[in-house]
Design a protein around this motif. Structure first.
Motif, PDB file in Angstrom:
ATOM      1  N   ILE A   1     -17.667  98.897  30.298  1.00 41.72           N
ATOM      2  CA  ILE A   1     -18.869  99.565  30.804  1.00 41.72           C
ATOM      3  C   ILE A   1     -19.059 100.888  30.077  1.00 41.72           C
ATOM      4  N   ARG A   2     -20.112 101.011  29.317  1.00 38.62           N
ATOM      5  CA  ARG A   2     -20.396 102.272  28.637  1.00 38.62           C
ATOM      6  C   ARG A   2     -20.774 103.349  29.665  1.00 38.62           C
ATOM      7  N   GLY A   3     -20.325 104.565  29.399  1.00 38.78           N
ATOM      8  CA  GLY A   3     -20.644 105.669  30.303  1.00 38.78           C
ATOM      9  C   GLY A   3     -19.729 105.777  31.503  1.00 38.78           C
ATOM     10  N   LEU A   4     -18.783 104.838  31.658  1.00 38.30           N
ATOM     11  CA  LEU A   4     -17.834 104.866  32.777  1.00 38.30           C
ATOM     12  C   LEU A   4     -16.474 105.292  32.252  1.00 38.30           C
ATOM     13  N   TYR A   5     -15.930 106.369  32.816  1.00 35.93           N
ATOM     14  CA  TYR A   5     -14.652 106.940  32.373  1.00 35.93           C
ATOM     15  C   TYR A   5     -13.660 106.916  33.538  1.00 35.93           C
ATOM     16  N   LEU A   6     -12.392 106.741  33.212  1.00 36.74           N
ATOM     17  CA  LEU A   6     -11.329 106.761  34.221  1.00 36.74           C
ATOM     18  C   LEU A   6     -10.316 107.837  33.843  1.00 36.74           C
ATOM     19  N   ALA A   7      -9.812 108.565  34.848  1.00 32.88           N
ATOM     20  CA  ALA A   7      -8.841 109.620  34.567  1.00 32.88           C
ATOM     21  C   ALA A   7      -7.899 109.794  35.748  1.00 32.88           C
ATOM     22  N   GLY A   8      -6.626 110.041  35.445  1.00 33.09           N
ATOM     23  CA  GLY A   8      -5.648 110.331  36.491  1.00 33.09           C
ATOM     24  C   GLY A   8      -4.833 109.118  36.891  1.00 33.09           C
ATOM     25  N   GLN A   9      -4.418 109.095  38.153  1.00 28.94           N
ATOM     26  CA  GLN A   9      -3.524 108.040  38.624  1.00 28.94           C
ATOM     27  C   GLN A   9      -4.148 106.652  38.587  1.00 28.94           C
ATOM     28  N   ILE A  10      -5.463 106.577  38.536  1.00 29.88           N
ATOM     29  CA  ILE A  10      -6.112 105.283  38.398  1.00 29.88           C
ATOM     30  C   ILE A  10      -5.717 104.621  37.069  1.00 29.88           C
ATOM     31  N   ASN A  11      -5.289 105.432  36.089  1.00 28.26           N
ATOM     32  CA  ASN A  11      -4.840 104.902  34.800  1.00 28.26           C
ATOM     33  C   ASN A  11      -3.333 104.664  34.762  1.00 28.26           C
ATOM     34  N   GLY A  12      -2.662 104.852  35.888  1.00 30.82           N
ATOM     35  CA  GLY A  12      -1.236 104.532  35.953  1.00 30.82           C
ATOM     36  C   GLY A  12      -0.303 105.701  35.763  1.00 30.82           C
ATOM     37  N   THR A  13      -0.816 106.925  35.775  1.00 27.78           N
ATOM     38  CA  THR A  13       0.062 108.078  35.578  1.00 27.78           C
ATOM     39  C   THR A  13       0.535 108.639  36.916  1.00 27.78           C
ATOM     40  N   SER A  14       1.540 109.501  36.848  1.00 30.52           N
ATOM     41  CA  SER A  14       2.001 110.225  38.031  1.00 30.52           C
ATOM     42  C   SER A  14       1.930 111.704  37.722  1.00 30.52           C
ATOM     43  N   GLY A  15       1.717 112.528  38.724  1.00 25.86           N
ATOM     44  CA  GLY A  15       1.791 113.968  38.519  1.00 25.86           C
ATOM     45  C   GLY A  15       0.437 114.635  38.357  1.00 25.86           C
TER      46      GLY A  15
END
Length: 620
Positions: free
Chosen positions: A369-383
């Motif tokens: 999806i163009r224009g849709l960005y993901l950031a943070g724990q939704i991408n699998g990170t911790s902290g």
């Protein structure tokens, strides 16, 4: 479905954790009208876990966020109650700042910063759907806005999702299970279902928190105090000095009785009963996990950390657990000095949805999806820090796309932020990703003291570094140039070597040269700035060698792989390698080489076919 938009913004940011705050401020400061949507206005930037920021490698990330023009370091300096520089017994590449924060004041200060931004509007609402344009699977499919639970439809050119642990969040405390994003807060279930329906590959991850205790019920005389540094190291390059009084944390240990309580109740642990299916952080395990995985350890260290100056609440760092409350109480009271401790809040584990980050471009925009960005724990990170650096990069790139500017992609030679994003989009993760200095190939180049030199010009170019901060940065560079020149030519009385040559000796430090600086450059001496020059001088040979390796890596990164390039059918590539390449769709030869299982031989084959005048093209 045709939607009638009730409101219009350039950018909508979903979630007001650390990623959401940095993303929203980035787009707003780039001149874009931004809406930050959160379930609870009173819990913006809530420190739901440890009331501290920084630490090993995490401090590097936070310094980079600050260098780019982010706000987390400034807020930390404003509300920190204990500052420590870690790893000082080792080389400067791994020195890392850490700060204990006043949890409530951190939240208040972050909200004040957000509300003072003229291009930013904060909304208390729940996003339940995305407004999309285009057919399923079409390359031109893009986001056009969001739908709120109250029925309003908000138009946006870009949407940044930073939902933390809220996507289909499920809390476990012993046998008790209930939906929540954090304790006492509802989860985001409908948005999670939307992402799965779109076709994003999702998995379940898990994290946890420890019990919180009433400090008045603790026998503090039984614990070793851990004070802050006498001269606190600020997180922000914009902070001149921290001169507030600091509080002490305290060091404690589990014992044989603690371990017995946990072992005898393992059958009641959601981790071992099969109740939890999500994968937890390997490097920050729960206390029951420690007992099982390290049966020979007679004790485990824990830290008693104050949550603020106007509260008695104490965070028990190192005792994260999802055990039943009665087991938690027995576990806590088995520790000497905590025999009468009152538990204010029990610990718990939380499972949540995370999207496979190989679904993302290096800009953190989704491939689907163009224009849709993901950031943070939704991408699998911790902290908090891993989230914040993704948030600011997603915000910068969403703003750049709307402004028709070139995207900003940090590579592995420019910062830990670039390493984190590259790891995620090239490899994905099957456990909560945590940053370590060992993940950096060139960590001597990526120190906390030179993050501004590496990244502040980028922050200035995109509009995040204001005039005052830029003037301070330029003044600092001029001071460093004068000091560097002085070190190169000045010879102390009776010495044949210059100060720079003397500093190459292991036993000579810049502090020992302070009287010389005071005499000859009284207005230019800053201890921390001169320590950075000392590092450059002492490690000059290593830095030069690393620079050669960096140039080699950058050459590999510059070899682009066209989006239409076909991996299927290339002689010499195994089916497994082809499947991994097609799944990630690497943008460069360097990124392809970092995909697990893609061999150097496979990279050589791809390189050969990239040189052909008629490259293999994927079928539409």
């Amino acid at each position: 479905m045709t939607h009638t938009f009730n409101e219009r913004y350039d950018v909508v940011v979903i979630g007001a954790g650390h990623a959401g705050c940095e993303a929203a401020l980035a787009t707003a400061r780039m001149g874009l009208r931004t809406a930050l949507v959160t379930l609870n206005l009173d819990l913006i930037a809530q420190m739901s876990c440890n009331p501290a920021v920084g630490g090993i490698a995490k401090g590097h990330l936070l310094r980079e966020v600050d260098a780019l023009g982010g706000v987390m370091g400034v807020v930390t300096d404003a509300v920190g109650i204990q500052f420590r520089l870690l790893n000082t017994s080792r080389g400067p590449a791994v020195w890392s700042p850490r700060a204990q924060c006043d949890k409530k004041q951190y939240r208040i200060e972050m909200r004040r910063v957000l509300e003072s931004e003229p291009n930013l509007v904060i909304k208390q609402a729940e996003v339940v759907d995305l407004v999309l344009e285009g057919q399923d699977g079409a390359a031109s499919r893009r986001v056009r806005g969001v739908v709120l639970r109250d029925g309003r439809v908000v138009a946006a050119e870009a949407v940044i999702i930073t939902t933390g642990t809220f996507l289909n969040g499920l809390i476990h405390c012993g046998e008790q299970i209930y939906p929540a994003g954090r304790s006492g807060e509802p989860p985001s279930q409908l948005l999670g279902e939307v992402l799965r329906k779109i076709g994003f590959r999702c998995g379940r991850l898990k994290t946890g928190t420890p019990p919180r205790l009433d400090g008045r019920s603790i026998d503090w005389s039984r614990f070793e105090a851990q004070p802050g540094d006498a001269e606190p190291t600020p997180f922000s390059f914009r902070t001149e000095k921290i001169d507030r009084p600091q509080v002490a944390c305290h060091i404690a240990f589990t014992n044989e009785e603690t371990h017995r309580v946990l072992r005898e109740n393992l059958h009641r642990s959601p981790l071992y009963s099969g109740q939890i299916s999500g994968v937890g952080p390997r490097y920050c395990p729960s206390i029951e996990d420690k007992i099982v995985k390290f049966p020979d350890r007679l004790r485990h260290q824990i830290f008693l950390e104050p949550e603020g100056l106007d509260t008695n609440e104490i965070y028990v760092n190192g005792m994260s657990t999802s055990m039943p409350i009665d087991v938690q109480a027995a576990m806590v009271r088995s520790v000497a000095g905590l025999e009468n401790a009152e538990m204010i809040r029990p610990g718990y584990a939380i499972e949540y949805d995370a999207v496979d980050a190989t679904e993302l471009l290096p800009t953190l925009e989704t491939k689907k999806i163009r224009g849709l960005y993901l950031a943070g724990q939704i991408n699998g990170t911790s902290g908090y820090e891993e989230a914040a650096c993704q948030g600011i990069m997603a915000g910068i790139n969403a703003g750049a796309a709307i402004r028709s500017l070139a995207p900003v992609v940090l590579d592995r030679t420019q910062g830990y932020t670039g390493i984190l994003i590259d790891d995620l989009i090239s490899k994905g993760t099957n456990e909560p990703y945590r940053m370590f200095t060992s993940r950096a190939e060139f960590r001597l180049q990526l120190r906390i003291d030179n993050a501004d030199q590496r990244l502040t010009p980028i922050g200035r170019r995109v509009g995040l570094v204001g005039d005052d901060a830029w003037e301070k940065f330029c003044a600092k560079q001029e001071r460093l140039a004068r000091v560097r020149q002085f070190l190169a030519v000045h010879r102390p009385a009776g010495e044949q070597q210059t100060l720079a040559q003397l500093l190459k000796r292991p036993e000579v430090t810049v502090e020992q040269l302070e009287p010389v600086f005071r005499e000859h450059l009284p207005g230019d001496y800053r201890r921390l700035e001169c320590k950075a020059l000392e590092t450059e001088i002492k490690y000059e040979g290593y830095l030069r060698q690393q620079q050669r390796h960096i140039e080699q890596l950058q050459r590999a990164e510059s070899r682009r792989i066209p989006s239409e390039f076909a991996f299927h059918g290339l002689p010499g590539l195994s089916r497994e390698v082809v499947e991994k390449l097609e799944r990630v769709r690497p943008l460069t030869l360097g990124q392809a080489g970092r995909i697990p299982g893609v061999t150097p031989a496979a990279i050589s084959i791809i390189n050969v076919y990239l040189d052909l005048p008629e490259r293999p093209v994927a079928r539409a």
